[in-house]
Design an enzyme around this catalytic site. Structure first.
Site, PDB file in Angstrom:
ATOM      1  N   GLU A 171     -39.166 -15.252  10.354  1.00 47.78           N
ATOM      2  CA  GLU A 171     -37.848 -15.652   9.856  1.00 47.78           C
ATOM      3  C   GLU A 171     -37.921 -16.785   8.814  1.00 47.78           C
ATOM      4  OE1 GLU A 171     -35.430 -16.331  13.338  1.00 47.78           O
ATOM      5  OE2 GLU A 171     -35.674 -14.262  14.020  1.00 47.78           O
ATOM      6  N   ASP A 278     -32.286  -3.665  18.820  1.00 48.31           N
ATOM      7  CA  ASP A 278     -31.230  -3.472  19.805  1.00 48.31           C
ATOM      8  C   ASP A 278     -29.923  -3.292  19.043  1.00 48.31           C
ATOM      9  OD1 ASP A 278     -30.550  -6.197  19.140  1.00 48.31           O
ATOM     10  OD2 ASP A 278     -31.703  -6.923  20.850  1.00 48.31           O
TER      11      ASP A 278
END
Length: 357
Positions: A171, A278
């Site tokens: 990230e 997800d």
């Protein structure tokens, strides 16, 4: 749903059953046990390999493995899961809580499980601005000292877990495409990424080295920034093998440009993987939401299937029972392809269909 009874002998019994179990009204949108169930008998990792992928995998964490034998048994089935990612056990706060003091106990447990089951390990992660011990995040180290500390950490952790795929840098970007502010960027500057990747390659020449991020799954400024970074790294001979697309999606919002973005990344000469999939919904579940979730999972897996250098798909926990979503996004959840009872949901059918597309 009303129950009509002709034989008077059973009236009292059936009335008690109806009141006790509160059968839902038809058309109410309430999800029944039958509506929740997947119908496919195919095995997800077997299907992934048949589609030319290396694996279908799942993240996991030590408390779940220690406390839930049924969960562990499902995770250990290598026809379902061909790869494991540690959710927390290999992050900096877990592996080097004190400077120079390394602890690998939890990570070793997950690696041993994967090895026993013939599953691929994906290391997650060595350099990230979060989940740092205070001796790193609040240290006030100067440039040279933090470089040395970071290189030693990367080298030691990756050297301990050789032969894996690694999210070396996690990230690094803000959503506007600028580099995220963290102790490494603020102290070392953008070259912290170079230095981390170089330390990883020196520690294990055979490891696959990734940069991993979210909101790069579709075309946009953040994806462009990632592509520009990888192109620059390769032009300067900095080792980089892959880009991880986290893929934490909201129901109905899978980017329509997902496959095109994967193809744009692989055109740079790297592989890609879906690393933390997800698809969360606003609760409560309904049949319609589960049907949309099935479609969304199918679309993600289909995109990876269609791109030769998309090597695999990992869900960020296979079961709603241990999902991170409800504690992070109020009122949302049920983001995974197995439910809280460890039963396959319609989303699982979407996964199988995606590998068959």
């Amino acid at each position: 749903m009303k129950v009509f009874v002709v034989h008077s002998t059973f009236v009292s019994l059936l009335a008690w059953i109806t009141l006790t179990f509160a059968l839902p009204q038809a058309g109410s949108g309430t999800v029944t046990a039958k509506a929740r169930a997947a119908t496919s008998t195919a095995r997800s990792n077997t299907a992934a390999k048949a589609a030319g992928k290396l694996y279908f995998g799942s993240a996991t964490d030590n408390p779940f493995l220690d406390e839930d034998a049924t969960y562990k048994a499902i995770l250990s089935d290598n026809t379902l899961f061909g790869q494991l990612s540690p959710e927390n056990a290999m992050k900096w706060d877990a592996t080097e809580p004190e400077q120079g003091v390394f602890t690998f106990t939890n990570g070793d447990v997950i690696v041993a499980l994967a090895q026993a089951n013939g599953q691929i390990m994906r290391g997650h992660n060595t350099v990230w601005g979060s989940q740092l011990p205070s001796w790193v995040s609040d240290s006030g180290f100067d440039n040279a000292t933090l470089i040395s500390v970071m290189q030693n950490h990367v080298s030691t952790v990756i050297g301990h877990y050789k032969g894996q795929i690694w999210d070396v840098v996690n990230e690094p970007f803000n959503d506007d495409g600028t580099l995220a502010s963290n102790v490494f960027f603020e102290t070392i500057g953008p070259t912290y990424i170079d230095l981390a990747l170089q330390a990883a390659r020196a520690a294990d020449p055979d490891a696959k080295l990734y940069i991993n991020d979210f909101n790069i799954e579709g075309e946009g400024v953040k994806a462009t920034a990632m592509a520009n970074l990888v192109s620059d790294l390769k032009s300067r001979g900095i080792p980089i093998d892959g880009i991880g697309l986290e893929s934490h999606f909201i129901l109905g919002e899978v980017p329509t440009t997902l496959q095109a973005q994967m193809e744009a990344f692989t055109a740079l000469g790297v592989e890609v993987a879906v690393t933390e999939l997800d698809i969360r919904m606003t609760l409560p579940e309904t049949d319609a939401l589960l049907a949309q979730q099935q479609t969304d999972f199918q679309n993600v897996v289909s995109a990876c299937t269609a791109v030769a250098d998309c090597v695999g798909v990992t869900v960020w926990e296979y079961t709603d029972k241990y999902s991170w979503v409800p504690s992070t996004f109020a009122g949302q959840g049920d983001a995974d392809p197995w439910d809280e009872n460890l039963e396959m949901k319609p989303a699982y059918d979407g996964i199988i269909a995606g590998f068959s597309s």
